[in-house]
Design an enzyme around this catalytic site. Structure first.
Site, short mmCIF file in Angstrom:
data_model
loop_
_atom_site.label_atom_id
_atom_site.label_comp_id
_atom_site.label_asym_id
_atom_site.label_seq_id
_atom_site.Cartn_x
_atom_site.Cartn_y
_atom_site.Cartn_z
CG LEU A 1 -1.14 -1.28 1.71
CD1 LEU A 1 -2.79 -1.58 2.68
CD2 LEU A 1 -2.54 -1.93 0.85
N GLY A 2 1.22 1.67 -1.45
CA GLY A 2 1.84 3.15 -0.96
C GLY A 2 3.18 2.67 -2.42
CG LEU A 3 4.64 2.12 -6.35
CD1 LEU A 3 5.47 1.63 -6.09
CD2 LEU A 3 3.70 2.03 -7.19
CB THR B 1 10.60 8.93 -1.05
OG1 THR B 1 9.65 9.53 -1.23
CG2 THR B 1 11.99 8.15 -1.01
CB VAL B 2 9.06 4.37 2.04
CG1 VAL B 2 9.53 2.57 2.14
CG2 VAL B 2 9.74 4.87 2.61
N GLY C 1 13.95 12.55 -0.91
CA GLY C 1 13.03 11.62 -0.18
C GLY C 1 12.54 11.19 1.03
CG ASP D 1 9.64 11.78 11.61
OD1 ASP D 1 9.11 10.66 11.06
OD2 ASP D 1 10.56 11.17 11.92
CE LYS E 1 11.66 8.80 12.44
NZ LYS E 1 12.64 9.25 11.46
P1 NDP Z 1 5.41 9.16 -0.46
O1 NDP Z 1 4.82 10.54 0.04
O2 NDP Z 1 6.64 9.10 -0.93
O3 NDP Z 1 4.58 7.94 -1.07
C1 NDP Z 1 2.73 7.85 -0.66
C2 NDP Z 1 2.92 6.41 -1.08
O4 NDP Z 1 1.35 6.54 -0.83
C3 NDP Z 1 2.44 7.33 -2.26
O5 NDP Z 1 2.78 6.22 -3.76
C4 NDP Z 1 0.71 7.75 -2.33
O6 NDP Z 1 0.06 7.56 -3.56
C5 NDP Z 1 0.23 6.40 -1.94
N1 NDP Z 1 -0.75 6.85 -1.22
C6 NDP Z 1 -1.54 8.20 -0.30
N2 NDP Z 1 -2.70 8.49 -0.50
C7 NDP Z 1 -3.62 7.14 -0.35
C8 NDP Z 1 -4.66 6.35 -0.24
N3 NDP Z 1 -5.64 6.87 -0.05
N4 NDP Z 1 -4.28 4.36 -1.13
C9 NDP Z 1 -3.36 4.13 -1.55
N5 NDP Z 1 -2.47 5.37 -2.18
C10 NDP Z 1 -1.87 6.20 -1.32
O7 NDP Z 1 5.52 9.15 1.77
P2 NDP Z 1 7.49 7.97 1.65
O8 NDP Z 1 6.66 6.62 1.18
O9 NDP Z 1 8.51 8.82 1.48
O10 NDP Z 1 6.85 7.81 3.47
C11 NDP Z 1 5.64 6.45 3.61
C12 NDP Z 1 5.63 5.88 4.87
O11 NDP Z 1 7.07 5.69 5.56
C13 NDP Z 1 5.48 7.17 5.83
O12 NDP Z 1 4.64 6.55 6.84
C14 NDP Z 1 6.53 7.81 6.88
O13 NDP Z 1 7.04 8.53 7.14
C15 NDP Z 1 7.36 5.97 6.35
N6 NDP Z 1 8.74 6.38 6.43
C16 NDP Z 1 9.65 6.97 5.19
C17 NDP Z 1 10.91 7.38 5.06
C18 NDP Z 1 11.74 8.15 4.37
O14 NDP Z 1 12.60 8.58 4.72
N7 NDP Z 1 11.00 9.01 3.23
C19 NDP Z 1 12.11 6.63 6.12
C20 NDP Z 1 11.21 5.72 7.20
C21 NDP Z 1 9.61 5.78 7.12
P3 NDP Z 1 0.44 8.56 -5.23
O15 NDP Z 1 1.81 7.73 -6.25
O16 NDP Z 1 -0.21 8.53 -6.22
O17 NDP Z 1 0.60 9.51 -4.75
N1 HSE Z 2 11.31 11.77 7.86
C1 HSE Z 2 11.80 11.02 8.19
C2 HSE Z 2 13.78 11.55 8.49
C3 HSE Z 2 12.05 9.45 7.33
O1 HSE Z 2 13.86 12.31 8.08
O2 HSE Z 2 13.70 10.73 9.49
C4 HSE Z 2 12.76 8.98 8.01
O3 HSE Z 2 11.39 7.90 9.16
#
Ligand code: NDP
Ligand code: HSE
EC number: 1.1.1.3
Length: 443
Positions: A24-26, A28-29, A201, A215, A219
């Site tokens: 679920l989600g595509l 950065t991660v 990212g 954030d 943690k």
């Molecule tokens: P992003 O904003 O890059 O990606 C979010 C994704 O979720 C997108 O693909 C988006 O879709 C999708 N999305 C949003 N709303 C919906 C929905 N209603 N139904 C289905 N998909 C949906 O976030 P990140 O990848 O950066 O972060 C994801 C999680 O990981 C967060 O909880 C963050 O705190 C955590 N995290 C992130 C880190 C980082 O370095 N970035 C590190 C550690 C944890 P679309 O592509 O269509 O917009």
């Molecule tokens: N936004 C978070 C950070 C991602 O900068 O540490 C990793 O959890």
């Protein structure tokens, strides 16, 4: 020379059975999880004892260009994907709290194991999620939720389960570390450094969560809960971010031999009667330049754990970004899939100790106070008396010329937060003090 044997799947219950995964989600991660899961699918099949099969990927916008992604896998209906019979593991990498909470609970209630990187969700709703996982006898993994690639959650859950942890402290937010480091080392502005951290990212979808310390507070809540076997929630964590930090603060810190870092500090406190409690806080902190945390730069994270028998441990690594976070998510997927194939469950959380949360006023630390004061006889004695009246002892006092006034830089010995706050109030009311420019805690 010994003959190489053909690789085999681990023998065991259900060996070779595929394990269905929904992502679920595509963003950065999620996109890095998808890429690495595809690139190393053979290796994962051997490590698990059966292949991972990607059943679908939920996104918000089906029209967005996603080079290299099989569009047949995409859906904007996450709930239907979760409920497919062939999905065994649900990976939540959307972010936010309310919507992912519904998705994760639905998955757990449907008997699917969950892997999430979502610290905000875990810190706000850990009890409810853990109960649902227990009731369904499935896994709830969240290694990536704290410090991305650093395996600190597994270390607290498993490796240190036999020890008594006293303190967990360190840098747990990559974005703010990146910003403070860029301001310090290249003279970048706060705004430019935040924009770059977002481009790379590291930042949350709403970077307010990073710069306001939320954030890191999530943690800290997770680390304190695991370390002290006590439920610590986001709201229990005292939180100050970096939005008020100025280039002048950073320069003053450097001139005094410190580096400014946003630290999360989780401690087990014991009062005079021997009663224990837990305190967790996040705030900008002055770290001496020769301290190991001072050289943790860019988006790197580092966590110190102080335990009764193990002594001091330090963990260092990538704290943010797609691939480092995907490493932790994939480790959890492999763990949950192994349990699916071979049986068993990952160690869950146990909050048996149920220690009270300490009042922030009872936390003790050292302070660095920068004031503009009148440059006249007797001022030092007057101000020393104010500190003494609140039971605060001074470690060093330095005076510098500042036009017609003087600049006084005071470093205290360890003192209670409540006493320090009362002292600062009194200092501000004193005519000899023109301004209290900054009050920053020391490590
Ligand atoms: P992003 O904003 O890059 O990606 C979010 C994704 O979720 C997108 O693909 C988006 O879709 C999708 N999305 C949003 N709303 C919906 C929905 N209603 N139904 C289905 N998909 C949906 O976030 P990140 O990848 O950066 O972060 C994801 C999680 O990981 C967060 O909880 C963050 O705190 C955590 N995290 C992130 C880190 C980082 O370095 N970035 C590190 C550690 C944890 P679309 O592509 O269509 O917009
Ligand atoms: N936004 C978070 C950070 C991602 O900068 O540490 C990793 O959890």
């Amino acid at each position: 020379m010994t003959e190489n044997k053909q690789p085999t799947y681990n023998p065991g219950k259900g060996a070779g059975e595929p394990v269905g995964v929904a992502i679920l989600g595509l963003g950065t991660v999620g996109s890095e999880v998808l890429r690495l899961m595809g690139e190393h699918s053979d290796a994962f099949a051997h490590r698990i004892g059966g292949p991972l099969e990607l059943k679908g990927v939920a996104v918000s916008d089906l029209e967005k260009p996603r080079p290299g992604v099989d569009r047949g896998l995409l859906t904007d209906d996450a709930m239907s994907l979760i409920n497919r019979d062939d999905v065994d593991i649900v990976v939540e990498v959307i972010g936010g709290i309310d919507y992912p909470r519904r998705l994760v609970l639905a998955a757990l209630n449907a008997g699917k194991s969950v892997v999430t990187a979502n610290k905000a969700l875990v810190a706000a709703h850990a009890d409810e999620l853990a109960e649902a996982a227990d009731a369904a006898n499935v896994d709830l993994y969240f290694e990536a939720a704290v410090a991305a690639a650093i395996p600190v959650v597994g270390m607290l859950r498993r490796s240190l389960a036999g020890d008594q942890i006293q303190r967990i402290s360190g840098i747990v937010n990559g974005t703010t570390n990146f910003i403070l480091d860029a301001m310090e080392s290249t003279g970048a502005t706060y705004e430019d450094a935040l924009a770059e951290a977002t481009r790379l990212g590291y930042a949350e979808a709403d970077p307010t969560a990073d710069v306001e310390g939320h954030d890191a507070a999530s943690k800290a809540a997770i680390l304190a809960s695991l370390g002290f076997h006590t439920r610590v929630k986001f709201d229990d964590v005292h939180c100050e971010g970096i939005t008020k930090v100025t280039a002048e603060d950073i320069e003053a810190a450097r001139n005094a031999g410190y580096v400014l870092k946003l630290l999360a500090i989780c401690e087990r406190l014991t009062d005079e009667a021997g009663v224990e409690s837990v305190a967790a806080r996040v705030h900008p902190t002055l770290v001496p330049v020769d301290h190991p945390l001072a050289s943790v730069n860019e988006s790197y994270n580092a966590i110190f754990v102080e335990a009764e028998a193990a002594g001091r441990l330090m963990f260092y690594g990538n704290g943010a970004g797609g691939a480092p976070t995907a490493s932790a998510v994939l480790g959890d997927i492999v763990g949950a899939a192994r349990n699916k194939v071979h049986g068993g469950r990952a160690p869950g959380e146990n909050t048996y100790a149920n220690l009270p949360i300490a009042d922030f006023g009872d936390v003790t630390t050292r302070y660095h106070i920068d004031m503009e004061v009148e440059d006249r006889t007797g001022v030092l004695a007057e101000l020393s008396a104010i500190f003494a009246a609140h039971n605060i002892s001074l470690k060093t006092v330095r005076q510098e010329e500042s036009g017609e006034d003087a600049r006084l830089i005071v470093v205290t010995h360890s003192a209670r937060e409540a006493d320090l706050a009362a002292t600062v109030e009194d200092l501000k009311k004193t005519s000899a003090v023109k301004a209290v420019d900054s009050v920053i805690r020391l490590i």
